[in-house]
Design an enzyme around this catalytic site. Structure first.
Site, PDB file in Angstrom:
ATOM      1  N   LYS A   1       1.197  -1.590   0.037  1.00 49.04           N
ATOM      2  CA  LYS A   1       0.310   0.066  -0.106  1.00 49.04           C
ATOM      3  C   LYS A   1       0.131   1.232  -0.416  1.00 49.04           C
ATOM      4  O   LYS A   1       1.565   1.383   0.197  1.00 49.04           O
ATOM      5  CB  LYS A   1      -0.655   0.182   1.112  1.00 49.04           C
ATOM      6  CG  LYS A   1      -2.340  -0.730   1.847  1.00 49.04           C
ATOM      7  CD  LYS A   1      -3.257  -0.894   2.645  1.00 49.04           C
ATOM      8  CE  LYS A   1      -3.980  -1.474   2.712  1.00 49.04           C
ATOM      9  NZ  LYS A   1      -4.994  -1.082   1.184  1.00 49.04           N
TER      10      LYS A   1
ATOM     11  N   ARG B   1     -10.259 -11.430   1.293  1.00 49.10           N
ATOM     12  CA  ARG B   1     -11.625 -12.462   0.785  1.00 49.10           C
ATOM     13  C   ARG B   1     -10.917 -13.159   1.120  1.00 49.10           C
ATOM     14  O   ARG B   1     -11.749 -14.831   0.554  1.00 49.10           O
ATOM     15  CB  ARG B   1     -12.265 -11.654  -1.392  1.00 49.10           C
ATOM     16  CG  ARG B   1     -11.211 -11.618  -1.416  1.00 49.10           C
ATOM     17  CD  ARG B   1     -10.834 -11.085  -3.446  1.00 49.10           C
ATOM     18  NE  ARG B   1     -11.497  -9.076  -2.403  1.00 49.10           N
ATOM     19  CZ  ARG B   1     -11.729  -7.946  -3.420  1.00 49.10           C
ATOM     20  NH1 ARG B   1     -11.634  -8.999  -4.772  1.00 49.10           N
ATOM     21  NH2 ARG B   1     -11.118  -7.336  -3.386  1.00 49.10           N
TER      22      ARG B   1
HETATM   23  N1  BES Z   1      -8.259  -3.205   3.988  1.00 52.58           N
HETATM   24  C1  BES Z   1      -8.801  -3.389   2.497  1.00 52.58           C
HETATM   25  C2  BES Z   1      -9.900  -2.451   2.322  1.00 52.58           C
HETATM   26  C3  BES Z   1      -9.900  -0.796   2.888  1.00 52.58           C
HETATM   27  C4  BES Z   1      -9.357   0.124   2.248  1.00 52.58           C
HETATM   28  C5  BES Z   1     -10.664  -0.781   3.871  1.00 52.58           C
HETATM   29  C6  BES Z   1      -9.245   1.323   3.251  1.00 52.58           C
HETATM   30  C7  BES Z   1     -10.914   0.091   5.272  1.00 52.58           C
HETATM   31  C8  BES Z   1     -10.123   1.546   4.830  1.00 52.58           C
HETATM   32  C9  BES Z   1      -8.661  -3.819   1.974  1.00 52.58           C
HETATM   33  O1  BES Z   1      -8.077  -4.982   2.002  1.00 52.58           O
HETATM   34  C10 BES Z   1      -8.295  -3.987   0.393  1.00 52.58           C
HETATM   35  O2  BES Z   1      -7.194  -3.152   0.819  1.00 52.58           O
HETATM   36  N2  BES Z   1      -8.780  -3.753  -0.884  1.00 52.58           N
HETATM   37  C11 BES Z   1      -8.252  -3.430  -2.211  1.00 52.58           C
HETATM   38  C12 BES Z   1      -8.976  -4.071  -2.426  1.00 52.58           C
HETATM   39  C13 BES Z   1      -8.206  -4.301  -4.088  1.00 52.58           C
HETATM   40  C14 BES Z   1      -6.484  -4.766  -4.256  1.00 52.58           C
HETATM   41  C15 BES Z   1      -8.516  -5.153  -5.218  1.00 52.58           C
HETATM   42  C16 BES Z   1      -8.793  -2.210  -1.617  1.00 52.58           C
HETATM   43  O3  BES Z   1      -9.839  -1.380  -1.714  1.00 52.58           O
HETATM   44  O4  BES Z   1      -7.481  -1.245  -2.900  1.00 52.58           O
HETATM   45 MN    MN Z   2      -6.016  -5.007   1.644  1.00 54.35          MN
END
Ligand code: BES
Ligand code: MN
Ligand code: ZN
Length: 484
Positions: free
Chosen positions: A269, A343
């Protein structure tokens, strides 16, 4: 905080602090000098929701302090009542009174009977009374308020007493969930989460256990393990079994995403706000909070709570984009983005839920950033393969002011998960990100009555109010109460 009911009328209430509307305050003060003091103090008071005024009275009065709450003299909507109750609760948390009497639930509310008004009031107080000071070397002044009584007459006493009992249980669950959510990620890892969860096992109707990585490997949870394998902290599938119902009653199963820190893994990230990914276990925290509330309320139901606890880290052992893993269900997954890890742990936990022959399964997860883009922080996104279950959760959310909004789970979206190399891929592209994440989970829940709550926007606040909100504990608890 101890909640109770106090029988009587406004005119004969004795209290260190009475919380009431303007007309209520006028009724409460019968002596001329006190009435005069109130009239002068409220000369410039705006009698609207969102306004509150503290009036300190003479030593000799039955009521030593009044919190006059605006906008509560005429019939108001549920939303207006919540706003007034939130304002009053915030002011109450700041007073120096050790005990208070609450009369605001005597306000008329459209479609809100006294039981609802009492419940909404106490929930507002519970949320406002929360403090998290664990890691401050200089603690803020602790809350003075220790006891709150709902003023009730003969007719409303039973409703208020029921609300008091449930509110105390809900407060315990909310506080538990928020404490878990706020804990820093160098402390809150899967092993610590299990240790905290074991505290629920002090109740004789509760059993806490866990699957370690070795056991998960034996069972074939290749999807879950692909997330935890990059971390020095081993993953756990935490299991809480509460038997409050009849022996053969099918349980409700709650499943929580418990990523104790989400770096994104090899699909790392970006830096800004990455600290907020300590909240990526808020799904777990809130299903555990709802479970604690159900236990405290001694709800006559059977409940199984599964927490998929893992840390998502980049390392030499971490999953690579392109890796293919086999889930507990046997379905294979091509992992194209290691940041879509929620997921991956949930699909194995949901498959594991099958062995309990559940009445319903509800998972809660901070699953996608796309959910925040779609709904912001006011609503959780709700997905369900069963309309009755969806409606029950929507109703529980409306009732408790912890709302969800139903989203489509149509097959049309499933094609975005097609992989050239495995049964599916773990991401569905830029469009409809919260929906395709739900569609991924739907592939593992066929034949069960299942709902999924994406709480990425609602489970925690950022910015100056940074912290776990406790949502959706109120909806989950209300759903469970309504099952009884
Ligand atoms: N934990 C994150 C989602 C999230 C983002 C929760 C910001 C709370 C605040 C999740 O694991 C994630 O990183 N999702 C990705 C999915 C994508 C790679 C398809 C996302 O939302 O960017
Ligand atoms: Mn994630
Ligand atoms: Zn995540």
């Amino acid at each position: 905080m101890k909640y109770s009911t106090q029988t009587g009328t406004l005119a004969d209430a004795k209290s260190q602090c009475l919380v009431t509307s303007l007309a209520g305050a006028q009724k409460a003060l019968t002596r001329a000098a006190a009435r005069d003091a109130l009239d002068r103090a409220t000369l410039d008071f705006k009698n609207e929701a969102g306004e509150v005024l503290s009036v300190v009275l003479g030593k000799g009065e039955d009521v030593q302090r009044l919190l006059v709450v605006g906008g509560c003299d005429d019939e108001i909507s549920q939303a207006q009542f919540r706003k007034a109750a939130d304002t009053a609760a915030a002011a109450l948390a700041k007073t120096q009174a050790a005990s208070a009497t609450w009369a605001l639930h005597q306000t008329s509310v459209t479609d809100g009977d006294v039981y609802w008004r009492a419940s909404a009031s106490l929930q507002a107080v519970s949320l406002a009374a929360y403090q998290y000071e664990k890691h401050k070397s200089k603690k803020a002044a602790p809350l003075k308020l220790a006891r709150l009584a709902l003023l009730a007459d003969g007719r409303s006493r039973a409703s208020c007493a029921r609300a008091v009992k449930e509110a105390a249980a809900l407060k315990a669950g909310l506080d538990f969930a928020r404490d878990l959510g706020n804990e820093p990620p160098n402390v809150c890892n899967p092993t610590w989460l299990l240790k905290e969860t074991r505290k629920l096992g002090r109740d004789s109707n509760v059993k806490v256990s866990a699957l370690d990585e070795k056991k998960m490997a034996e069972l074939g949870m290749g999807s879950f393990l692909s997330v935890s394998q990059g971390s020095e902290s081993p993953g756990k599938l935490i299991i809480v079994e509460y038997s409050g119902g009849k022996r053969n009653d099918a349980p409700v199963v709650l499943v929580g995403k418990g990523i104790t820190f989400d770096t994104g893994g090899i699909s790392l990230k970006p830096g800004p706000q990455m600290d907020e990914m300590k909240f990526d276990m808020c799904g777990a925290a809130t299903v555990l909070g709802a479970t604690k509330a159900a236990i405290e309320a001694k709800l006559p139901i059977n409940l199984v709570t599964l927490v998929a606890a893992a840390e998502n880290m980049p390392s030499g052992r971490a999953t690579r984009p392109g890796d293919i893993v086999t889930s507990l269900s046997g379905q294979t997954i091509e992992i194209l983005n290691t940041d879509a890890e929620g997921r991956l742990v949930l699909c194995d936990a949901l498959e594991y839920a099958r062995r309990y022959k559940p009445k319903t399964v509800i998972d809660v997860a901070t699953l996608t950033g796309a959910c925040i883009i779609a709904l912001g922080s006011h609503a959780s996104a709700l997905y369900a393969n069963d309309d009755e279950l969806a409606d029950a959760i929507l109703d529980a959310g409306t009732w408790s002011g912890d709302r969800s909004w139903r989203m489509p789970l149509w097959d049309d979206y499933q094609s975005q998960l097609k992989s050239n190399f495995a049964d599916m891929q773990n991401i569905g592209g830029r469009e409809a990100g919260s929906i395709t994440a739900a569609c991924f989970l739907a592939r593992f829940t066929k034949g069960m009555k299942w709902a999924h709550m994406d709480v990425a926007g609602s489970a925690f606040h950022g910015g100056a109010r940074k912290g776990a909100s406790g949502r959706p504990v109120p909806s989950l608890f209300r759903y469970l109460v309504n099952q009884c």
